[in-house]
Design a protein around this motif. Structure first.
Motif, PDB file in Angstrom:
ATOM      1  N   PHE A   1       0.858  -1.181   0.000  1.00 40.54           N
ATOM      2  CA  PHE A   1       0.000   0.000   0.000  1.00 40.54           C
ATOM      3  C   PHE A   1       0.896   1.234   0.000  1.00 40.54           C
ATOM      4  CE2 PHE A   1      -2.864  -3.215   1.428  1.00 40.54           C
ATOM      5  CZ  PHE A   1      -4.154  -2.783   1.097  1.00 40.54           C
ATOM      6  N   MET A   2       0.765   2.038  -1.027  1.00 40.77           N
ATOM      7  CA  MET A   2       1.463   3.325  -1.065  1.00 40.77           C
ATOM      8  C   MET A   2       0.448   4.417  -0.744  1.00 40.77           C
ATOM      9  SD  MET A   2       3.252   5.306  -4.237  1.00 40.77           S
ATOM     10  CE  MET A   2       3.901   6.979  -4.051  1.00 40.77           C
ATOM     11  N   VAL A   3       0.677   5.112   0.376  1.00 44.11           N
ATOM     12  CA  VAL A   3      -0.224   6.184   0.802  1.00 44.11           C
ATOM     13  C   VAL A   3       0.502   7.508   0.625  1.00 44.11           C
ATOM     14  CG1 VAL A   3      -1.610   7.116   2.684  1.00 44.11           C
ATOM     15  CG2 VAL A   3      -1.299   4.630   2.479  1.00 44.11           C
TER      16      VAL A   3
ATOM     17  N   ASN B   1      -4.733  -7.243  -4.395  1.00 49.78           N
ATOM     18  CA  ASN B   1      -3.874  -6.535  -5.345  1.00 49.78           C
ATOM     19  C   ASN B   1      -2.416  -6.549  -4.905  1.00 49.78           C
ATOM     20  OD1 ASN B   1      -6.168  -5.746  -6.860  1.00 49.78           O
ATOM     21  ND2 ASN B   1      -6.486  -3.992  -5.503  1.00 49.78           N
ATOM     22  N   ASP B   2      -1.512  -6.480  -5.868  1.00 46.29           N
ATOM     23  CA  ASP B   2      -0.084  -6.393  -5.557  1.00 46.29           C
ATOM     24  C   ASP B   2       0.292  -5.001  -5.071  1.00 46.29           C
ATOM     25  OD1 ASP B   2       0.828  -9.094  -6.631  1.00 46.29           O
ATOM     26  OD2 ASP B   2      -0.172  -8.260  -8.399  1.00 46.29           O
ATOM     27  N   LEU B   3      -0.324  -3.995  -5.681  1.00 45.43           N
ATOM     28  CA  LEU B   3      -0.018  -2.603  -5.341  1.00 45.43           C
ATOM     29  C   LEU B   3      -1.316  -1.810  -5.241  1.00 45.43           C
ATOM     30  CD1 LEU B   3       1.958  -0.175  -4.986  1.00 45.43           C
ATOM     31  CD2 LEU B   3       1.911   0.068  -7.488  1.00 45.43           C
ATOM     32  N   ASN B   4      -1.465  -1.088  -4.130  1.00 42.52           N
ATOM     33  CA  ASN B   4      -2.617  -0.204  -3.941  1.00 42.52           C
ATOM     34  C   ASN B   4      -2.097   1.200  -3.640  1.00 42.52           C
ATOM     35  OD1 ASN B   4      -4.954  -2.263  -3.810  1.00 42.52           O
ATOM     36  ND2 ASN B   4      -3.490  -3.073  -2.322  1.00 42.52           N
ATOM     37  N   VAL B   5      -2.457   2.151  -4.476  1.00 44.00           N
ATOM     38  CA  VAL B   5      -2.040   3.541  -4.290  1.00 44.00           C
ATOM     39  C   VAL B   5      -3.226   4.346  -3.767  1.00 44.00           C
ATOM     40  CG1 VAL B   5      -1.242   5.642  -5.440  1.00 44.00           C
ATOM     41  CG2 VAL B   5      -0.265   3.420  -6.072  1.00 44.00           C
ATOM     42  N   ILE B   6      -3.007   5.018  -2.655  1.00 50.54           N
ATOM     43  CA  ILE B   6      -4.036   5.884  -2.061  1.00 50.54           C
ATOM     44  C   ILE B   6      -3.466   7.295  -1.972  1.00 50.54           C
ATOM     45  CG2 ILE B   6      -5.489   6.345  -0.051  1.00 50.54           C
ATOM     46  CD1 ILE B   6      -5.234   3.328   0.639  1.00 50.54           C
ATOM     47  N   VAL B   7      -4.051   8.217  -2.698  1.00 49.98           N
ATOM     48  CA  VAL B   7      -3.654   9.625  -2.633  1.00 49.98           C
ATOM     49  C   VAL B   7      -4.654  10.352  -1.748  1.00 49.98           C
ATOM     50  CG1 VAL B   7      -3.330  11.759  -3.949  1.00 49.98           C
ATOM     51  CG2 VAL B   7      -2.562   9.577  -4.905  1.00 49.98           C
ATOM     52  N   TYR B   8      -4.153  10.944  -0.672  1.00 53.98           N
ATOM     53  CA  TYR B   8      -5.035  11.606   0.284  1.00 53.98           C
ATOM     54  C   TYR B   8      -4.760  13.106   0.264  1.00 53.98           C
ATOM     55  CZ  TYR B   8      -8.523  10.611   3.832  1.00 53.98           C
ATOM     56  OH  TYR B   8      -9.714  10.469   4.500  1.00 53.98           O
ATOM     57  N   ASN B   9      -5.792  13.869  -0.098  1.00 51.12           N
ATOM     58  CA  ASN B   9      -5.613  15.287  -0.383  1.00 51.12           C
ATOM     59  C   ASN B   9      -5.816  16.219   0.806  1.00 51.12           C
ATOM     60  OD1 ASN B   9      -4.790  15.310  -2.999  1.00 51.12           O
ATOM     61  ND2 ASN B   9      -6.728  15.939  -3.891  1.00 51.12           N
ATOM     62  N   PHE B  10      -6.071  15.688   1.989  1.00 48.46           N
ATOM     63  CA  PHE B  10      -6.528  16.588   3.043  1.00 48.46           C
ATOM     64  C   PHE B  10      -5.513  17.650   3.439  1.00 48.46           C
ATOM     65  CE2 PHE B  10      -7.111  18.184   7.288  1.00 48.46           C
ATOM     66  CZ  PHE B  10      -8.426  18.579   7.259  1.00 48.46           C
TER      67      PHE B  10
ATOM     68  N   ILE C   1      -8.568   3.578   7.720  1.00 48.87           N
ATOM     69  CA  ILE C   1      -8.048   2.762   6.617  1.00 48.87           C
ATOM     70  C   ILE C   1      -6.759   2.072   7.038  1.00 48.87           C
ATOM     71  CG2 ILE C   1      -7.032   2.896   4.298  1.00 48.87           C
ATOM     72  CD1 ILE C   1      -9.041   5.240   3.790  1.00 48.87           C
ATOM     73  N   LEU C   2      -5.849   2.834   7.656  1.00 52.39           N
ATOM     74  CA  LEU C   2      -4.563   2.264   8.067  1.00 52.39           C
ATOM     75  C   LEU C   2      -4.751   1.198   9.155  1.00 52.39           C
ATOM     76  CD1 LEU C   2      -2.363   5.488   8.057  1.00 52.39           C
ATOM     77  CD2 LEU C   2      -2.129   3.517   6.528  1.00 52.39           C
ATOM     78  N   LYS C   3      -5.677   1.418  10.073  1.00 51.99           N
ATOM     79  CA  LYS C   3      -5.951   0.409  11.103  1.00 51.99           C
ATOM     80  C   LYS C   3      -6.374  -0.912  10.468  1.00 51.99           C
ATOM     81  CE  LYS C   3      -7.497   3.497  14.840  1.00 51.99           C
ATOM     82  NZ  LYS C   3      -8.681   3.913  15.636  1.00 51.99           N
ATOM     83  N   LYS C   4      -7.261  -0.837   9.491  1.00 47.58           N
ATOM     84  CA  LYS C   4      -7.733  -2.063   8.828  1.00 47.58           C
ATOM     85  C   LYS C   4      -6.616  -2.718   8.029  1.00 47.58           C
ATOM     86  CE  LYS C   4     -12.596  -0.715   8.646  1.00 47.58           C
ATOM     87  NZ  LYS C   4     -13.792  -0.458   7.819  1.00 47.58           N
TER      88      LYS C   4
ATOM     89  N   LYS D   1      -3.627  -7.030   8.441  1.00 44.31           N
ATOM     90  CA  LYS D   1      -3.126  -8.014   7.478  1.00 44.31           C
ATOM     91  C   LYS D   1      -1.613  -7.881   7.356  1.00 44.31           C
ATOM     92  CE  LYS D   1      -7.382  -9.196   6.343  1.00 44.31           C
ATOM     93  NZ  LYS D   1      -7.956 -10.526   6.636  1.00 44.31           N
ATOM     94  N   ASP D   2      -0.999  -8.931   6.844  1.00 47.38           N
ATOM     95  CA  ASP D   2       0.460  -8.944   6.677  1.00 47.38           C
ATOM     96  C   ASP D   2       0.806  -8.216   5.384  1.00 47.38           C
ATOM     97  OD1 ASP D   2       3.108  -9.433   7.001  1.00 47.38           O
ATOM     98  OD2 ASP D   2       3.027 -11.566   6.512  1.00 47.38           O
ATOM     99  N   VAL D   3       1.044  -6.921   5.492  1.00 47.79           N
ATOM    100  CA  VAL D   3       1.265  -6.088   4.303  1.00 47.79           C
ATOM    101  C   VAL D   3       2.481  -5.193   4.515  1.00 47.79           C
ATOM    102  CG1 VAL D   3      -1.212  -6.041   3.787  1.00 47.79           C
ATOM    103  CG2 VAL D   3      -0.201  -4.200   5.141  1.00 47.79           C
ATOM    104  N   LYS D   4       2.886  -4.558   3.419  1.00 47.45           N
ATOM    105  CA  LYS D   4       3.890  -3.501   3.467  1.00 47.45           C
ATOM    106  C   LYS D   4       3.186  -2.181   3.160  1.00 47.45           C
ATOM    107  CE  LYS D   4       7.591  -6.436   1.601  1.00 47.45           C
ATOM    108  NZ  LYS D   4       8.566  -6.563   0.476  1.00 47.45           N
ATOM    109  N   VAL D   5       3.594  -1.128   3.847  1.00 48.83           N
ATOM    110  CA  VAL D   5       3.008   0.194   3.623  1.00 48.83           C
ATOM    111  C   VAL D   5       4.130   1.200   3.405  1.00 48.83           C
ATOM    112  CG1 VAL D   5       1.617   2.064   4.607  1.00 48.83           C
ATOM    113  CG2 VAL D   5       0.973  -0.327   5.015  1.00 48.83           C
ATOM    114  N   VAL D   6       3.963   2.022   2.394  1.00 50.43           N
ATOM    115  CA  VAL D   6       4.879   3.137   2.139  1.00 50.43           C
ATOM    116  C   VAL D   6       4.077   4.421   2.270  1.00 50.43           C
ATOM    117  CG1 VAL D   6       6.443   4.241   0.491  1.00 50.43           C
ATOM    118  CG2 VAL D   6       6.249   1.735   0.541  1.00 50.43           C
TER     119      VAL D   6
END
Length: 520
Positions: free
Chosen positions: A232-234, A349-358, A398-401, A405-410
């Motif tokens: 997950f790339m946030v 998914n292998d890669l999930n990109v989340i762009v947060y504009n706040f 979103i990050l809590k959920k 799971k066993d994931v990587k986050v950037v």
């Protein structure tokens, strides 16, 4: 149930086995070491929830180790354990922000409950902070006289942030003005450094250069893909390093922070240029040339970042990454809640990109809304609002959920923002862009050399709509204002947060690597 890990350093660790067994029986994982050097090394390499540190050990002392540990991981709680009840040792330890102070001989309940609290904690922390900053002030000022490289500038900026956060409380204004002046001096010198080196970074393959926006995905994110873990790339836009440090403790409840790194935003430090460069893997003029259907110029009315997902898809194909990918842009609370409700669909998914504009909305809202300006009159309040928003935002949900799971986050950003305080007069026609930190246009007029004037945009890989197009970038804490309504600009925009130009805050930005801590 989560198990907590404790690093315990004592040169007589074998004698403490009954205490260790007592804690292990109550669900704690203990890593014992018998010297301070091992404690420093292990605390830097691995995650611990707390460190027990004996004050008196052969070689490196507990106090020396405490200083290094708190520098590397300021949020890691350290409990100092000692036979020595001398007052100056207690004050030294408290001033270094220990979590507790225990006197030998220990008993199990004393360790478990950590009931002994040292009085006058706040005053001692402030005094120690101010003393330590005074000692480092000269070192930082002397560094400005050296020919520093991009890594050394990043180190200086991070040190300034460190001290700013240390002093970030109402009771500690004593050294605040001195720190503000040193930050101003740092930005003046940093701007000169960028003006001297930026063109070389883009054109000279052998130049000593930092990681830049258009290299971020290929160099940092794509290598994380694979191994069976979703990535997950946030991207939280406008997120400065100091704002990251404010929300880090909240995130650290759910994730282990594996690496904290930085990169440099390209110019202009705006969403249209820097974020598009991230997702396309190209510099602005390259995007305009190879993808004229996706690149939106300054003279066009439509949104400049409507095609980030298409840019990213093209970059994935160029890098032969045939993966399952999702892209979500969150522009308001409702969209955030909707994604929080459906986040479980993304783990395939292998890669999930989340762009947060706040954060970008917050910085602009601060300019436009009187209430926000009242709430965020300075850097400290701005950070506080960022933290408050994050704690109550759908992004944290979103990050809590994701953390379950066993994931990587950037976590990263596209550029930072600077609080502007000085107006700089500039003249341009009606077609000049509206950004207050950079201008693109024909026949731009100004006096003085406190800006970066780019007469050959192609050298900086910037689009050149006309033969006479040039760019002017504001440096330090300046913002552009037109002479015919100069007072209006000063009154309306002075002391607001802007981006697009050259400053430590805008250009040196975080990229953080996390792994799930509370995997279900």
């Amino acid at each position: 149930m989560q198990r907590y890990s404790i690093l315990w350093a004592d040169d007589e660790i074998d004698l403490l086995k009954p205490h260790i067994l007592f804690l292990e029986q109550r669900g704690y994982d203990i890593t014992p070491v018998n010297n301070a050097s091992d404690a420093v090394e292990l605390s830097d390499e691995k995650h611990f929830d707390v460190v027990f540190l004996d004050e008196h050990m052969p070689g490196m002392s507990g106090l020396e180790a405490l200083s290094i540990i708190k520098t590397n991981k300021p949020n890691l709680p350290v409990v100092m354990i000692t036979k020595n009840e001398e007052e100056h040792i207690m004050e030294e330890a408290i001033g270094s922000k220990i979590a507790d102070y225990l006197i030998k001989p220990l008993n199990p309940s004393q360790i478990l409950l950590s009931v002994k609290k040292i009085l006058d904690n706040k005053r001692l922390v402030i005094e120690k902070t101010n003393l330590n900053y005074q000692q480092e002030f000269r070192k930082i000022s002397m560094a400005f006289m050296d020919d520093m490289n991009h890594e050394q500038w990043a180190d200086i900026y991070k040190k300034l942030i460190h001290w700013e956060l240390q002093m970030d409380q109402p009771d500690n204004q004593e050294m605040g003005d001195v720190l503000d002046m040193q930050k101003t001096e740092a930005n003046a010198n940093f701007s000169k450094f960028i003006i001297r080196n930026y063109e070389s970074w883009l054109n000279n393959p052998s130049a000593d250069k930092p990681l830049l926006s258009h290299q971020l995905m290929k160099k940092k994110v794509f290598p994380e893909i694979g191994g069976g873990k979703p990535v997950f790339m946030v991207l939280i836009d406008n997120l400065r390093i100091d704002q990251w440090k404010i929300i880090e403790p909240i995130i650290a409840e759910y994730f282990t922070v594996d690496k904290e790194e930085h990169y440099y935003s390209i110019l202009p430090t705006t969403t249209a240029y820097a974020r598009n460069a991230i997702f396309s893997g190209q510099l602005p003029s390259e995007m305009a040339k190879t993808n004229p259907d996706l690149w939106v110029g300054e003279d066009e009315e439509e949104g400049k970042n409507n095609f980030e997902d298409e840019f990213l898809a093209k970059q994935l194909r160029r890098n032969n990454l045939n993966i399952k990918m999702s892209y979500h842009k969150i522009k308001n609370m409702e969209e955030g809640r909707s994604l929080a409700d459906t986040v479980n669909n993304l783990f395939k998914n292998d890669l999930n990109v989340i762009v947060y504009n706040f954060v970008d909305m917050l910085s602009h809202a601060r300019t436009d809304m009187a209430m926000i300006r009242e709430l965020a009159p300075d850097e400290s309040a701005y950070r506080s609002i960022t933290r408050s928003w994050f704690m109550h935002s759908p992004l944290l949900d979103i990050l809590k959920k994701i953390s379950e799971k066993d994931v990587k986050v950037v976590i990263t950003t596209d550029h930072g923002t600077i609080r502007v305080k000085r107006a700089f007069k500039i003249i341009g026609d009606r077609n000049v862009n509206t950004n207050l930190r950079y201008k693109q246009g024909k026949n731009l007029g100004f006096e003085g050399d406190k800006v970066m004037h780019v007469t050959k945009p192609e050298k900086l890989f910037l689009p050149k709509p006309n033969v006479s197009t040039s760019y002017v970038f504001a440096t330090e804490d300046q913002f552009f204002a037109y002479p015919n309504n100069f007072n209006y600009y000063v009154n309306f925009y002075n002391d607001t947060f802007q981006h697009g130009g050259i400053s430590l805050e805008e250009m040196i930005i975080p990229i953080i690597f996390l792994t799930s801590k509370n995997v279900s």
